[in-house]
Motif scaffolding. Structure first.
Motif, PDB file in Angstrom:
ATOM      1  N   GLY A  65       0.792  -1.224   0.000  1.00 25.55           N
ATOM      2  CA  GLY A  65       0.000   0.000   0.000  1.00 25.55           C
ATOM      3  C   GLY A  65       0.822   1.270   0.000  1.00 25.55           C
ATOM      4  O   GLY A  65       0.276   2.361   0.181  1.00 25.55           O
ATOM      5  N   ALA A  66       2.132   1.159  -0.241  1.00 27.61           N
ATOM      6  CA  ALA A  66       2.968   2.362  -0.226  1.00 27.61           C
ATOM      7  C   ALA A  66       2.810   3.197  -1.487  1.00 27.61           C
ATOM      8  O   ALA A  66       3.185   4.369  -1.511  1.00 27.61           O
ATOM      9  CB  ALA A  66       4.431   1.965  -0.049  1.00 27.61           C
ATOM     10  N   GLY A  67       2.237   2.606  -2.563  1.00 31.15           N
ATOM     11  CA  GLY A  67       2.041   3.361  -3.801  1.00 31.15           C
ATOM     12  C   GLY A  67       2.892   2.870  -4.946  1.00 31.15           C
ATOM     13  O   GLY A  67       3.045   3.580  -5.944  1.00 31.15           O
ATOM     14  N   LYS A  68       3.442   1.659  -4.826  1.00 27.51           N
ATOM     15  CA  LYS A  68       4.355   1.156  -5.863  1.00 27.51           C
ATOM     16  C   LYS A  68       3.624   0.942  -7.190  1.00 27.51           C
ATOM     17  O   LYS A  68       4.045   1.441  -8.221  1.00 27.51           O
ATOM     18  CB  LYS A  68       4.996  -0.154  -5.374  1.00 27.51           C
ATOM     19  CG  LYS A  68       5.722  -0.039  -4.034  1.00 27.51           C
ATOM     20  CD  LYS A  68       6.413  -1.314  -3.634  1.00 27.51           C
ATOM     21  CE  LYS A  68       5.448  -2.455  -3.341  1.00 27.51           C
ATOM     22  NZ  LYS A  68       4.579  -2.223  -2.186  1.00 27.51           N
ATOM     23  N   SER A  69       2.512   0.180  -7.134  1.00 26.59           N
ATOM     24  CA  SER A  69       1.759  -0.071  -8.372  1.00 26.59           C
ATOM     25  C   SER A  69       1.104   1.204  -8.884  1.00 26.59           C
ATOM     26  O   SER A  69       0.908   1.376 -10.087  1.00 26.59           O
ATOM     27  CB  SER A  69       0.697  -1.148  -8.131  1.00 26.59           C
ATOM     28  OG  SER A  69       1.307  -2.393  -7.883  1.00 26.59           O
ATOM     29  N   THR A  70       0.765   2.083  -7.970  1.00 30.96           N
ATOM     30  CA  THR A  70       0.161   3.358  -8.374  1.00 30.96           C
ATOM     31  C   THR A  70       1.138   4.147  -9.243  1.00 30.96           C
ATOM     32  O   THR A  70       0.738   4.807 -10.206  1.00 30.96           O
ATOM     33  CB  THR A  70      -0.229   4.178  -7.125  1.00 30.96           C
ATOM     34  OG1 THR A  70      -1.095   3.393  -6.320  1.00 30.96           O
ATOM     35  CG2 THR A  70      -0.906   5.472  -7.501  1.00 30.96           C
ATOM     36  N   LEU A  71       2.431   4.074  -8.894  1.00 37.31           N
ATOM     37  CA  LEU A  71       3.456   4.756  -9.683  1.00 37.31           C
ATOM     38  C   LEU A  71       3.479   4.200 -11.103  1.00 37.31           C
ATOM     39  O   LEU A  71       3.577   4.959 -12.074  1.00 37.31           O
ATOM     40  CB  LEU A  71       4.822   4.587  -9.016  1.00 37.31           C
ATOM     41  CG  LEU A  71       5.961   5.423  -9.616  1.00 37.31           C
ATOM     42  CD1 LEU A  71       5.769   6.895  -9.278  1.00 37.31           C
ATOM     43  CD2 LEU A  71       7.308   4.938  -9.091  1.00 37.31           C
ATOM     44  N   ALA A  72       3.343   2.867 -11.216  1.00 36.29           N
ATOM     45  CA  ALA A  72       3.337   2.237 -12.545  1.00 36.29           C
ATOM     46  C   ALA A  72       2.101   2.669 -13.335  1.00 36.29           C
ATOM     47  O   ALA A  72       2.179   2.951 -14.538  1.00 36.29           O
ATOM     48  CB  ALA A  72       3.367   0.720 -12.392  1.00 36.29           C
ATOM     49  N   LEU A  73       0.955   2.745 -12.662  1.00 33.97           N
ATOM     50  CA  LEU A  73      -0.282   3.171 -13.334  1.00 33.97           C
ATOM     51  C   LEU A  73      -0.164   4.619 -13.804  1.00 33.97           C
ATOM     52  O   LEU A  73      -0.676   4.979 -14.867  1.00 33.97           O
ATOM     53  CB  LEU A  73      -1.483   3.026 -12.395  1.00 33.97           C
ATOM     54  CG  LEU A  73      -1.818   1.598 -11.930  1.00 33.97           C
ATOM     55  CD1 LEU A  73      -3.042   1.614 -11.031  1.00 33.97           C
ATOM     56  CD2 LEU A  73      -2.045   0.675 -13.113  1.00 33.97           C
ATOM     57  N   GLY A  74       0.484   5.428 -12.996  1.00 35.17           N
ATOM     58  CA  GLY A  74       0.693   6.821 -13.379  1.00 35.17           C
ATOM     59  C   GLY A  74       1.612   6.954 -14.578  1.00 35.17           C
ATOM     60  O   GLY A  74       1.393   7.781 -15.462  1.00 35.17           O
ATOM     61  N   LEU A  75       2.644   6.119 -14.623  1.00 35.10           N
ATOM     62  CA  LEU A  75       3.583   6.148 -15.738  1.00 35.10           C
ATOM     63  C   LEU A  75       2.880   5.793 -17.053  1.00 35.10           C
ATOM     64  O   LEU A  75       3.187   6.347 -18.110  1.00 35.10           O
ATOM     65  CB  LEU A  75       4.731   5.164 -15.470  1.00 35.10           C
ATOM     66  CG  LEU A  75       5.836   5.077 -16.536  1.00 35.10           C
ATOM     67  CD1 LEU A  75       6.564   6.415 -16.673  1.00 35.10           C
ATOM     68  CD2 LEU A  75       6.818   3.966 -16.192  1.00 35.10           C
TER      69      LEU A  75
END
Length: 1499
Positions: A1298-1308
């Motif tokens: 839940g730190a935002g790792k996959s969110t970073l990929a989605l943003g990219l």
């Protein structure tokens, strides 16, 4: 003889003469008086048996019942008083005819029977009697004739001639009218009736007989729907006989019974065949036929349907036969009426009698026809319920082999399209045998009119018949082709919608859209050909009326000049030919419906006959009979019958309370072992026994579209204390705190709005909450980071966890937990290589030691440099940290924050936490803009051309009819008519022109529908494909599938067909009005108010019907969603033994849908009955005004007027119904257009700002003050991200769950757009280029591996860009080549839906191979190796370093060892950068990354 009998009976010359002005006394007191008595005595035995077998309970003696009985007794006494009075007269010497005492006796005895039946009905719970009401009505009509005669007698001879009979007759008549009125009323409901307990019972149960047959009991709902929009709560509850619980269980019993018989018969034949083979006898042809699979599939299903619905269907058929009797009575009465109009000497009462007879016969025809339709449509509803329930139950028992052959899209088509075809058969089937009978009767009547010249009609008819059969057969071929394409489209559409995320990540929307549109093009091509043939067929049907009349009249008049065509011959013949044409056109429809239903029945039977899981695959043994909790003896298993075993020689015992770990490389058979224990694999040999109550955590998590709490409790009652313990143990409490409604927050379909780790922990919590005896855990720690994994092991799985006393089988790749388990099983190539405790296996130095050694070598290789950086203090701190209490709050990952809604603060509590949106239903009438949208899609100039063609063909029709009336009125000189050749020639030319116009107008409107459908479907597909991911999180797949199946089908076929009907009927109606008004202008007085009443009925009906249609469409989607959900999670449902609960839920959803369908069925019948009554009123007015004006009307004009007026009933009824059907179905256009207004993604390509073809060359990525939120009004999920990643650099991304790792990929990949800041790739701002320009240049391998139903090659290369050589190279690099080579079909190996016939690890490898083929400059790996063993993971990482050395690689990992040799590590915490640097520097820094390394045991 009859006259002599009448003379004896009545003492008069006879029954009388038809040409007299009134009936004779004898006729009144015998024939007329005895007709009601004969009716009741004929009905009595059948009705009494019916009452005996259909008791609803008894009714208390009400005032209504007492009054009925009292009047019955008085009427009975009055009848017998006439008998006694006659006997007294005879005793006094006054001779009376036998009829004077026979008739009262018959009436009195029949009255006793009527009173007896009234009492029986009360005891059996009949609230309103139809049989007795008809009896009292007939008796009152007979008495009216008698009373009118007596009144006339009094006026002529005086009152004192026979005062006793005069007075008693008047009293009798008054009491009889009172009895009739009482029988129109309804009694109280029977005692103990279930309807009393229902909160909203169907008013039909308590309606009177008259109200039932006219459907007036429905008027209350129509009025309510007109005043305000209907809601589901306004509708009545289903009766028990229409409920799923009653119907499905019955059909299931019948289906199994007939299947068992077929199976026994087949086995018997096989046995005999084996005996013959042994004796050297060859197979006979008969045996081969009997053994064909089709014989064992559709036949038992058809028999099951017949045993359930056959009796009701025959009852409906009886109504249709009676309807036909009245149908053929109309031409006879019309013939007499026209003869009356010709004979100026005939008394006027005969004209009025014929006019009223036409009206009454038409009304009776309406009542019986609508009863037939009602029975058929209710049977259709029940059939749909039965089939849907049976299909759903089949889903729960399908074997793995069966699941390969069926997809969700195909199953939805079964319960959506195929069931509708079988429902249509119920209505049309009788046409296959009744239509030929109608045709024969028509020819008989025509022979009576025209003699041998009617044979020409037979000749023409039989010449046309082959043409129609050829057209029908060819059209059936195109329809089958269309259905095949529709199935393929449904399958592909379902795959796209189910896995839209991966399609968007790869930028494949256009490619998959082109695939769908390619199939759609083939589908519409088949539809277009079918519609052209349909137009030709309809044109030939309509032209057959003209052609038969033309040939028949031409031959009749030209062969012999003395053959005169008068009005009677011309227009009665036309009426008969219209009936003939209806039967003629109904026959191909019936045959077509039968053929379509046959295909659908085969498809349905084939699905229901698919292989089921063998219950003997696993034995569930009570605890007292089994020493160990799990026992497998010499087990050999395969995925399906006939396939090579996937598990061999398995011997395993797991004692109570044991924790058994199953390890091995990818594809070794670990998950297969758990499937075997669950009975999911086909047992080839050996025995499997397991103690009752198993809980199962699958490797690929399956969650319901329900709240978190409902997913965890999974049908169990909520025990808050235990629930909270489970939540804490699964580390879910911090996640729940971030959700808008905590445990009540809704999880989207397939868990689309929460992270992989959260899905896995909810799935684990579901198992723990179950309190089972045995737990089968398939790699439950693969999607969580090391700390959360450690916490879960300690608090749940391990020796001190919640499950410490339970039997646990844990499949895992986490080697560090193995020392804490009781026993270990090592799987190699589907066999158990070794088993024992951790220490025992190490001491043996066998396969497990080698397996562990390869792991340790890899660990040393990855972490040797890091070991040097550690110290004793570090080790001490690591030990203390690992033993400490897990307390760090876990922030939600990718979708966790997405579950928050904009209405978080403002919404009502009931909506709080709700994510998915149900089907929306509009409350008002369909807006005019929807119609305009459809017309625009059809092209406006084309619409005007269609109207012009309709006007032309209707003008030709009017001229043809008018010309025939002039021909019939031609004067007869010397028994001949003049200008016969001219009349015949012009009549023929006008008919040909009408036929051409009919074909042109029908073809034009149907092809216009194809054009509109193509455009609307493309718009729908584009609108859905261009929607952002938040749209798919909120919208259940069932809603979307509904748009692409049922709504598309309506736009394809139903709307054009109904529009064609509406325009045809509208112009027909205008023609009829013109004809009737021109013939009898005074008819305008009646036509105008009747038309206004039509408009009123339509207004009331349309308001209610449209709302019911919308409610029905909205209630249909949850059924499809539930079917889809169950299909994907059937193994979990079976493991938890929750089949019955899911069946009940499906029953509930189907019943809710049918609860809305039933009023829709009644609404149609209510409309048809009322409109046909009004139409019959127009016939009555036309006939009455013709009688009034007969002195100055020619027979030809009257025939023209009446024959056309007879059509108005059907035409006006069908016109209003067609209009309503259009309004009901135009909702489909509204629903397909609905998504045009939803938010859309950024453009896929921007011509003005398209990057260079070679971009990106280096793959350098820069985040500048980047921030991201999932939706407006939510907090930032990422904030203040400022980093520079050099080209070709390998970056590891680490952090807590839940730190935002996959969110970073989605943003990219811009799956979620930036809220602030920007991302640059090689200096290009990615927000300023098209989405596809970006996504095609970045390759991502997501955490959840996604495969489509199709070949392995198609999954590796969906766009068919790469050669086989390149594909084999990619497979070799990711260690999958040998596995694929071992498959029978290698690259052509068929993957089942979602790749269910491969392990999760193998699916991840396939996804990696797919990424390798793309050769993008930037690669993102999101937990891409989470489901693999460590050795395979390390091999893959090695391949990445060598094969992707020229690429920029971003790897999100929970396994820290996989990224320790990366260039730099990005550590995220709560959506912000916590650390960024080389692994060595971050280790030395002893920050958050150091803790993660420490928790992984690498320091």
């Amino acid at each position: 003889m009859a006259e002599g009998g009448a003379a004896w009976l009545c003492g008069s010359p006879g029954l009388g003469d038809w040409n007299q002005t009134s009936f004779t006394w004898c006729f009144q007191n015998t024939v007329i008086a005895w007709i009601p008595c004969a009716y009741l005595w004929i009905c009595f035995p059948f009705y009494y048996l019916y009452l005996e077998h259909h008791s609803r309970g008894y009714i208390r003696m009400s005032h209504l019942f007492k009054t009925k009985m009292a009047l019955g007794f008085i009427l009975m006494l009055l009848c017998f008083s006439h008998l006694f009075y006659t006997l007294w007269e005879i005793n006094q010497g006054i001779l009376q005819a036998p009829a004077f005492f026979i008739s009262p006796a018959v009436l009195g005895i029949t009255m006793i029977l009527a009173v007896f039946l009234t009492h029986c009905e009360r005891l059996k719970g009949v609230q309103s009697s139809g049989i007795l009401l008809i009896y009292w009505l007939l008796l009152s009509l007979a008495t009216v004739v008698t009373i009118s005669s007596k009144i006339q007698q009094v006026l002529e001879r005086g009152f004192l001639e026979d005062p006793f009979r005069q007075v008693t007759s008047y009293i009798y008549f008054v009491l009889l009218l009172a009895e009739v009125v009482l029988f129109f009323l309804t009694d109280h409901p029977p005692l103990f009736s279930k309807a009393i307990d229902d909160s909203n019972p169907c008013p039909e149960l308590g309606a009177s007989f008259l109200s039932k047959i006219t459907f007036w009991w429905f008027s209350g709902l129509v009025w309510k729907g007109y005043r305000q929009p209907l809601q589901t709560d306004d509708l009545w509850l289903l009766t028990k006989e229409n409920s799923s619980e009653e119907i499905v269980s019955h059909l299931e019993r019948e289906w199994k019974k007939y299947c068992t018989r077929i199976q026994q018969s087949t086995e018997s034949i096989k046995y005999k065949e084996d005996q013959r083979s042994g004796a050297g006898l060859a197979k006979t042809e008969e045996t081969r036929v009997l053994l064909q699979p089709e014989q064992s599939q559709s036949e038992p299903l058809l028999k099951a349907f017949w045993s359930m619905f056959g009796a009701h269907f025959l009852l409906g058929t009886l109504s249709l036969v009676v309807c036909d009797v009245f149908l053929f009575s109309v031409p006879k009465i019309l013939s007499l009426f026209l003869a009356f109009m010709t004979d100026q000497e005939a008394p006027s009462w005969k004209g009025y009698f014929y006019a009223v007879s036409l009206f009454l016969l038409a009304c009776l025809q309406t009542l019986f026809e609508q009863r037939y339709m009602y029975v058929c449509l209710v049977l259709g509803m029940r059939l749909k319920t039965a089939v849907t329930g049976l299909v759903y139950r089949k889903i729960l028992v399908m074997s793995n082999a069966a699941r390969k052959t069926a997809t969700v899209g195909e199953i939805v088509n079964l319960v959506c399209v195929d069931v509708q075809r079988i429902m249509d058969l119920i209505i049309y089937f009788n046409g296959t045998w009744l239509a030929p009978i109608r045709i024969i009767i028509c020819f008989v009547f025509l022979w009576e009119l025209l003699g041998p010249f009617a044979l020409t009609a037979i000749a023409v008819f039989f010449l046309l018949l082959p043409l129609n059969f050829v057209i029908t057969k060819k059209r059936s071929h195109f329809q089958e082709e269309q259905m095949s394409h529709k199935d393929n489209r449904a399958k592909l559409t379902n795959a796209i919608l189910s896995d839209i995320k991966i399609i968007k990540l790869y930028g494949w929307e256009k490619a998959f859209m082109e695939k769908v549109l390619g199939i759609r093009k083939q589908e519409l091509e088949a539809l277009k050909n079918s519609q052209i043939l349909f137009s030709l067929s309809l044109s030939s049907f309509h032209s057959s009326t003209f052609l038969i009349a033309f040939v028949m009249f031409a031959v009749y008049t030209l062969v012999d000049e003395q053959n005169v065509l008068d009005a009677q011959k011309a227009f009665v013949s036309l009426t008969l030919i219209n009936i003939l044409n209806t039967a003629h056109s109904f026959l191909p429809f019936s045959i077509n419906a039968t053929m379509q239903a046959k295909v659908s029945l085969k498809r349905l039977a084939a699905f229901l006959s698919l292989e089921e899981l063998d219950p003997n695959n696993m034995s569930t043994v009570p605890p007292e009979h089994l020493q160990n909790h799990i026992t497998v003896r010499n087990g050999t298993f395969s995925w399906c019958r006939g396939s090579s075993p996937c598990l061999k020689r398995i011997n395993l015992t797991v004692p109570q309370g044991c924790l058994l770990a199953v390890v091995g490389q990818v594809g070794a058979g670990k998950s297969s072992l758990l499937s075997a224990l669950l009975g999911e694999l086909q047992k080839v040999d050996g025995d499997v026994a397991i103690k009752a109550k198993v809980a199962y955590v699958p490797q690929q998590d399956w969650l319901e579209n329900a709240s978190v709490e409902e997913n965890i409790t999974f049908g169990e009652e909520l025990d808050e204390r235990w629930y909270n313990r489970v939540i804490d143990a699964c580390a879910l409490q911090p996640d729940l705190e971030s959700f808008p409604a905590g445990s009540k927050s809704e999880i989207g379909e397939k868990g689309i709005n929460i992270s992989g780790g959260q899905k896995q922990r909810v799935s684990l919590a579901r198992a723990v909450y179950k309190k089972a005896a045995v737990y089968l855990l398939d790699d439950p720690l693969s999607a969580v980071d090391a700390q959360v994994g450690q916490h879960i092991f300690e608090h749940i799985i391990g020796p001190n966890g919640l499950l410490k006393d339970k039997t646990r089988v844990l499949v895992t790749h986490a080697i560090n937990f193995l020392p804490q388990v009781d026993n270990i099983v090592l799987m190699v190539d589907g066999e158990i290589a070794e088993t024992g405790s951790y220490q025992e296996l190490l001491q043996r130095k066998g396969a497990f030691a080698d397996f562990l050694h390869s792991y340790n070598n890899a660990e040393e290789k990855e972490g040797c440099e890091l070991q040097a950086a550690g110290s004793a203090n570090d080790m001490a701190s690591r030990n203390s940290a690992s033993q400490g209490k897990f307390c760090r709050p876990s922030v939600t990952r990718d979708g966790a924050k997405a579950i928050n809604q904009e209405r978080r603060a403002a919404s009502a509590p009931k909506d709080k936490g709700r994510l998915t949106e149900g089907e929306k239903t509009q409350n008002s009438r369909v807006h005019i803009s929807i119609y305009l949208d459809y017309l625009r899609a059809t092209e406006p100039p084309f619409c005007l051309y269609i109207v012009f063609l309709f006007i032309c063909q209707q003008a030709a029709s009017f001229c043809r009819g008018y010309w025939l009336s002039l021909w019939a009125d031609d004067p007869v000189n010397n028994r001949t008519q003049q200008h016969t050749e001219l009349r015949v020639g012009v009549f023929g030319v006008l008919g040909v022109l009408q036929a051409i116009g009919k074909f042109g107008s029908t073809a034009a409107i149907l092809l216009g529908g194809v054009i509109a459908s193509r455009k609307l479907f493309r718009q729908l597909l584009v609108n859905v494909a261009r929607s952002p991911m938040t749209f798919f999180e909120r919208t259940p797949v069932g809603n979307l599938l509904n748009r692409f199946s049922k709504e598309t089908d309506a736009v394809d076929s139903i709307i054009p067909d109904k529009l064609k009907s509406l325009l045809g009927f509208l112009f027909n109606l205008l023609e009829i009005y013109i004809v009737v008004i021109v013939a009898t202008p005074i008819a305008t007085v009646a036509i105008v108010p009747l038309t206004m009443l039509y408009a009123v009925f339509q207004n009331f009906y349309v308001a209610t019907s449209c709302q019911l249609r919308r409610l029905e469409a909205a209630s249909r989607s949850p059924i499809y969603s539930h079917i889809s959900e169950t299909f994907q999670g059937s193994s979990v449902i079976r493991a938890y033994k929750e089949q019955q609960r899911f069946i009940l839920r499906n029953n509930s959803r189907v019943d809710e849908n049918q609860r809305i369908c039933f009023p829709g069925v009644i609404a149609d019948r209510w409309l048809a009955t009322n409109l046909e009554f009004l139409g019959n009123g127009i016939v009555l007015c036309a006939a009455l005004f013709a009688v009034i004006s007969r002195t100055h009307l020619s027979p030809g004009t009257v025939g023209f007027s009446i024959s056309y007026a007879l059509q108005v009933t059907g035409i006006l009824n069908w016109m209003v119904r067609s209009w309503t059907e259009i309004e009901n179905n135009i909702v489909s256009v509204e629903r397909m257009r609905e998504y045009s207004k939803t938010p859309k993604e950024a453009p896929w390509t921007l011509e003005s700002n398209s990057p260079h073809q070679a971009w990106p060359t280096d793959g350098a990525i820069e985040f500048r003050n980047y921030g991201l939120r999932y939706r407006p009004n939510l907090e930032l999920a990422l904030k203040n991200i400022n980093i520079k990643i050099n080209g070709k650099e390998k970056i590891g991304i680490a952090g807590r769950t839940g730190a935002g790792k996959s969110t970073l990929a989605l943003g990219l990949l811009r799956l979620v757009e930036a809220a602030e800041g920007e991302i640059l790739i090689d200096g290009v701002n990615i927000a300023q280029i098209g989405l596809h320009d970006l996504r095609t240049k970045i390759t991502i391998v997501p955490q959840d591996p996604v495969l489509f139903a199709g070949s392995l090659r198609m999954n590796l290369d969906p766009l068919h860009k790469y050669s086989d050589e390149a594909i084999w190279t990619a497979l070799e690099l990711i260690q999958l080549k040998n596995f694929v080579l071992d498959l029978p079909d290698q690259l052509n190996h068929e993957c089942s839906e979602r790749g269910e016939n491969l392990s999760v690890g193998q699916k991840q490898l396939v996804c990696l191979a797919r990424a390798l083929l793309r050769k993008a400059q930037i690669l993102v790996l999101d937990e891409a190796t989470a489901a693999m063993d460590l050795e395979t993971d390390l091999q893959i990482q090695s391949a990445i370093k060598t094969q992707f050395k020229e690429w920029t690689v971003l790897t999100i990992a929970h396994r820290i060892n996989t990224i320790l040799d990366y260039d730099r590590i990005l550590v995220l915490d709560e959506g912000q950068i916590a650390e960024f640097g080389t692994p060595e520097k971050l280790i030395a820094k002893k920050g958050l990354f150091y803790k993660l390394v420490e928790e992984s045991g690498l320091v």
